[in-house]
Design a protein around this motif. Structure first.
Motif, PDB file in Angstrom:
ATOM      1  N   ASP A 208       0.993  -1.226   0.168  1.00 17.36           N
ATOM      2  CA  ASP A 208       0.474  -0.018   0.048  1.00 17.36           C
ATOM      3  C   ASP A 208       0.727   1.326  -0.293  1.00 17.36           C
ATOM      4  OD1 ASP A 208       0.768  -0.335   2.751  1.00 17.36           O
ATOM      5  OD2 ASP A 208      -0.731  -0.117   3.646  1.00 17.36           O
ATOM      6  N   LEU A 209       1.717   1.499   0.268  1.00 13.65           N
ATOM      7  CA  LEU A 209       2.862   2.191   0.498  1.00 13.65           C
ATOM      8  C   LEU A 209       3.763   2.956  -0.942  1.00 13.65           C
ATOM      9  CD1 LEU A 209       4.735   4.315   2.589  1.00 13.65           C
ATOM     10  CD2 LEU A 209       6.294   2.892   2.764  1.00 13.65           C
ATOM     11  N   TRP A 210       3.521   1.916  -1.872  1.00 10.10           N
ATOM     12  CA  TRP A 210       4.704   2.000  -3.224  1.00 10.10           C
ATOM     13  C   TRP A 210       3.396   3.040  -3.552  1.00 10.10           C
ATOM     14  CZ3 TRP A 210       7.896   0.033  -4.750  1.00 10.10           C
ATOM     15  CH2 TRP A 210       8.596   0.307  -6.088  1.00 10.10           C
ATOM     16  N   TRP A 211       2.162   3.483  -3.673  1.00  7.84           N
ATOM     17  CA  TRP A 211       1.908   4.960  -4.426  1.00  7.84           C
ATOM     18  C   TRP A 211       2.066   6.074  -4.012  1.00  7.84           C
ATOM     19  CZ3 TRP A 211      -1.155   8.792  -2.139  1.00  7.84           C
ATOM     20  CH2 TRP A 211      -1.519   9.484  -3.295  1.00  7.84           C
ATOM     21  N   ALA A 212       2.637   6.508  -2.864  1.00  9.15           N
ATOM     22  CA  ALA A 212       3.175   7.081  -2.176  1.00  9.15           C
ATOM     23  C   ALA A 212       4.711   7.150  -2.443  1.00  9.15           C
ATOM     24  CB  ALA A 212       3.068   7.215  -0.479  1.00  9.15           C
ATOM     25  N   MET A 213       5.395   6.129  -2.106  1.00  9.97           N
ATOM     26  CA  MET A 213       6.330   7.006  -2.185  1.00  9.97           C
ATOM     27  C   MET A 213       7.168   6.795  -4.462  1.00  9.97           C
ATOM     28  SD  MET A 213       7.763   5.747  -0.043  1.00  9.97           S
ATOM     29  CE  MET A 213       9.708   5.712  -0.131  1.00  9.97           C
ATOM     30  N   GLN A 214       6.005   7.174  -5.563  1.00  9.11           N
ATOM     31  CA  GLN A 214       6.177   7.507  -6.040  1.00  9.11           C
ATOM     32  C   GLN A 214       5.647   8.972  -6.421  1.00  9.11           C
ATOM     33  OE1 GLN A 214       4.440   3.594  -8.474  1.00  9.11           O
ATOM     34  NE2 GLN A 214       6.113   4.012  -9.860  1.00  9.11           N
ATOM     35  N   GLY A 215       6.324  10.384  -5.786  1.00  8.08           N
ATOM     36  CA  GLY A 215       5.604  11.277  -6.118  1.00  8.08           C
ATOM     37  C   GLY A 215       5.124  12.075  -4.872  1.00  8.08           C
ATOM     38  N   ALA A 216       5.314  11.389  -3.474  1.00 10.40           N
ATOM     39  CA  ALA A 216       5.962  11.882  -2.284  1.00 10.40           C
ATOM     40  C   ALA A 216       6.458  10.934  -1.113  1.00 10.40           C
ATOM     41  CB  ALA A 216       4.248  11.755  -1.219  1.00 10.40           C
ATOM     42  N   GLY A 217       7.511  10.120  -1.570  1.00  9.06           N
ATOM     43  CA  GLY A 217       8.139   9.188  -0.891  1.00  9.06           C
ATOM     44  C   GLY A 217       9.556  10.297   0.022  1.00  9.06           C
ATOM     45  N   HIS A 218       9.317  10.624  -0.049  1.00  7.64           N
ATOM     46  CA  HIS A 218      10.475  11.832   1.194  1.00  7.64           C
ATOM     47  C   HIS A 218       9.895  11.664   2.973  1.00  7.64           C
ATOM     48  CE1 HIS A 218      10.977  13.929  -2.785  1.00  7.64           C
ATOM     49  NE2 HIS A 218      11.899  13.862  -2.196  1.00  7.64           N
ATOM     50  N   ASN A 219       7.925  11.366   2.384  1.00  5.80           N
ATOM     51  CA  ASN A 219       7.703  11.404   3.824  1.00  5.80           C
ATOM     52  C   ASN A 219       7.824  10.009   4.704  1.00  5.80           C
ATOM     53  OD1 ASN A 219       5.778  14.120   4.058  1.00  5.80           O
ATOM     54  ND2 ASN A 219       6.398  14.331   1.941  1.00  5.80           N
ATOM     55  N   PHE A 220       8.301   9.278   3.877  1.00  6.53           N
ATOM     56  CA  PHE A 220       7.370   7.937   4.118  1.00  6.53           C
ATOM     57  C   PHE A 220       8.606   7.058   4.823  1.00  6.53           C
ATOM     58  CE2 PHE A 220       4.074   9.717   1.854  1.00  6.53           C
ATOM     59  CZ  PHE A 220       3.026   9.555   3.108  1.00  6.53           C
ATOM     60  N   GLY A 221      10.044   7.281   4.683  1.00  5.21           N
ATOM     61  CA  GLY A 221      10.963   6.418   4.596  1.00  5.21           C
ATOM     62  C   GLY A 221      12.443   7.304   4.412  1.00  5.21           C
ATOM     63  N   ILE A 222      13.334   5.933   4.565  1.00  5.16           N
ATOM     64  CA  ILE A 222      15.144   6.385   4.028  1.00  5.16           C
ATOM     65  C   ILE A 222      14.511   5.578   2.625  1.00  5.16           C
ATOM     66  CG2 ILE A 222      17.171   6.949   4.348  1.00  5.16           C
ATOM     67  CD1 ILE A 222      16.559   7.881   6.432  1.00  5.16           C
ATOM     68  N   VAL A 223      14.788   5.426   1.510  1.00  2.64           N
ATOM     69  CA  VAL A 223      15.762   4.767   0.377  1.00  2.64           C
ATOM     70  C   VAL A 223      16.883   3.826   0.333  1.00  2.64           C
ATOM     71  CG1 VAL A 223      15.291   3.541  -1.583  1.00  2.64           C
ATOM     72  CG2 VAL A 223      12.860   5.011  -0.790  1.00  2.64           C
ATOM     73  N   THR A 224      17.404   2.844   1.136  1.00  3.17           N
ATOM     74  CA  THR A 224      18.857   2.353   0.879  1.00  3.17           C
ATOM     75  C   THR A 224      19.007   2.424  -0.268  1.00  3.17           C
ATOM     76  OG1 THR A 224      18.079   0.193   2.147  1.00  3.17           O
ATOM     77  CG2 THR A 224      19.225   2.094   3.102  1.00  3.17           C
TER      78      THR A 224
END
Length: 497
Positions: A208-224
């Protein structure tokens, strides 16, 4: 003595958890945090304290205005180092922020004070497996593009060589190849992301988080790390023509861009136009307008695209050709160019996405730019950026499928106000200047909505300006924020709430 030392260390740790106390005990708290945190990290991880050469390099930024307040820098060498840093920071009530290329200029980042910077510099690998590449969270665009090119592959990245893939990508990410393949974020296949809890989670389109990571991803975690689609290089040849125009050509230039290159929102798939106006007193007392017309798959730009601009009567022209890797050098996006230098300037942007140029508005903006930069010499290093990328790949993806909201907009416009930091007076003048320029363009759209590209944002915009006006978008982002980051740990870069 060991008992005394242990009690002293515990006491320091307890006091340092108080943000107010940490301000006046900063050197002591920093040393305590460094030692305690180091024990959790891999042998290849680095920790920089204020005053060290590493700290200075890690915390230097493209814009020196309203920056985060950093007490400690952690440089992870493996993905778990990011997780361990977040867990430690959470336990000690220390805020944190991730940095890659240092181009995040949005003023909301300055809300992070007395915190830890997680510099992604060492997580920079590019591993290619047929039509997929696994890219580290700190990999910069040049490393990505050149590694892929050597393997006969390419993908969509941001334009500047010194920005990361993921910095722009988490906010959508425009690029030269977007007409063929979509935005940077549209290339994502899966990613490892460290959540606010410190958990490392691998997600893909089933999350369900995938949608948010494509455009607002700075708000949800650090992508390693992220897996992205890569493509065979279809055309190795690229070419450009660059024009300079003086003040009397404003109306003709933007009218030609509307008619001949924008083409009612369906620009050619293989043509990029990019330009800006700025002061160049060696050429003219008034600002000069620069326009590049860049063509993929050609050794010279087809005259069908350039003849209208030649007929307009440019002050100068130039031509050139090469490969995709040469484009950043042509337009000033390469590592040696001004946008990649961290020289202590304040740089603020005031973006607006629009459908087409309102020619009268562009004249008003040009005249205001001329007037203000002449009357306020501190601001005469500013410039006014306009970008026109191919749109087919972006518009082919349903808008509702990602948090990036503005797929129907055709042009990315951004006044960039630049000055030497010297107090609140010039900073206020700079902010007023940028807002006035954007307001002119906004009024020229005739629309009630202001669309503002989040990667260029100033920071006074609303979540609606960044992520879309539809209520269902805002509600969905808020639900995901409450689920994955209820304590708002990731709320320093264009926060959704």
């Amino acid at each position: 003595m060991e008992v005394v030392a242990a009690v002293l260390a515990w006491s320091i740790s307890a006091v340092c958890q108080n943000n107010a106390a940490a301000q006046w005990l900063s050197p002591l708290c920093t040393r305590n945090n460094s030692a305690a945190l180091a024990n959790r990290l891999s042998s290849g991880a680095l920790i920089y304290s204020p005053g060290s050469d590493g700290f200075i390099q890690a915390t230097s930024r493209w814009s020196a205005y309203e920056t985060p307040g950093i007490d400690l820098v952690v440089v992870p060498s493996v993905e778990d180092d990011v997780a361990q840093t977040i867990k430690y920071a959470n336990q000690n009530n220390i805020p944190y922020i991730a940095v890659s290329g240092g181009h995040g200029a949005i003023i909301t980042e300055s809300r992070m004070q007395n915190g830890i910077e997680i510099w992604m510099n060492q997580l920079n690998t590019v591993e290619i497996d047929e039509d997929i590449a696994r890219i580290g969270g700190g990999a910069l665009s040049k490393a990505v593009s050149h590694s892929l090119w050597d393997a006969g592959k390419q993908t969509v990245t941001g334009g500047c060589e010194c920005t990361s893939l993921l910095g722009p990508g988490l906010g959508g990410g425009h690029g030269l190849l977007q007409g063929r393949h979509g935005l940077v974020s549209d290339q994502f296949i899966s990613m490892n992301v460290v959540l606010a809890s410190g958990e490392i989670k691998t997600i893909d389109k089933t999350s369900d988080l995938w949608w948010a990571m494509q455009g607002a991803g700075h708000n949800f975690g650090i992508v390693t790390s992220v897996s992205v689609k890569v493509y065979d290089v279809q055309y190795s040849d690229w070419a450009y023509e660059v024009f300079t125009f003086k003040s009397d050509k404003v109306e003709g230039l933007y009218d030609n861009l509307n008619v001949h290159l924008l083409n009612n929102g369906s620009p050619p798939l293989n043509i990029v136009n990019y330009g800006f106006f700025m002061n160049d007193p060696e050429l003219d007392p008034k600002p000069i307008i620069y326009l590049w017309v860049i063509q993929e798959g050609a050794t010279s730009v087809d005259s069908i695209y350039t003849k209208p601009f030649h007929d307009l009567g440019p002050a100068t022209t130039d031509i050139g050709s090469g490969t995709y890797l040469d484009v950043p050098r042509w337009v000033g996006w390469d590592n040696d160019a001004a946008p990649c230098q961290h020289v202590g300037l304040a740089n603020t942007r005031f973006p607006i996405d629009i459908q087409s140029y309102n020619v009268q508005s562009m004249r008003k903006a040009y005249d205001l730019f001329t007037d203000v930069t002449k009357k306020t010499p501190e601001l005469n290093g500013s410039f006014f950026l306009f970008e026109g990328y191919p749109l087919q790949g972006v518009k082919a993806i349903p808008s509702e499928s990602t948090a990036y909201a503005f797929r129907e907009d055709n042009l990315l416009i951004s006044p960039v106000v630049s000055w030497v930091p010297s107090g609140s007076d010039v900073a206020q003048k700079a902010t007023d200047f940028g807002k006035r320029l954007r307001q002119i363009l906004y009024e020229g759209t005739g629309k009630s909505e202001l669309h503002s590209y989040v990667n260029y944002a100033f920071g006074d915009e609303t979540p609606q300006n960044w992520y879309g006006y539809e209520q269902h978008r805002q509600q969905r982002l808020l639900r995901l924020k409450n689920k994955y980051d209820p304590d708002r740990k990731f709320s320093f870069y264009a926060p959704v709430a």
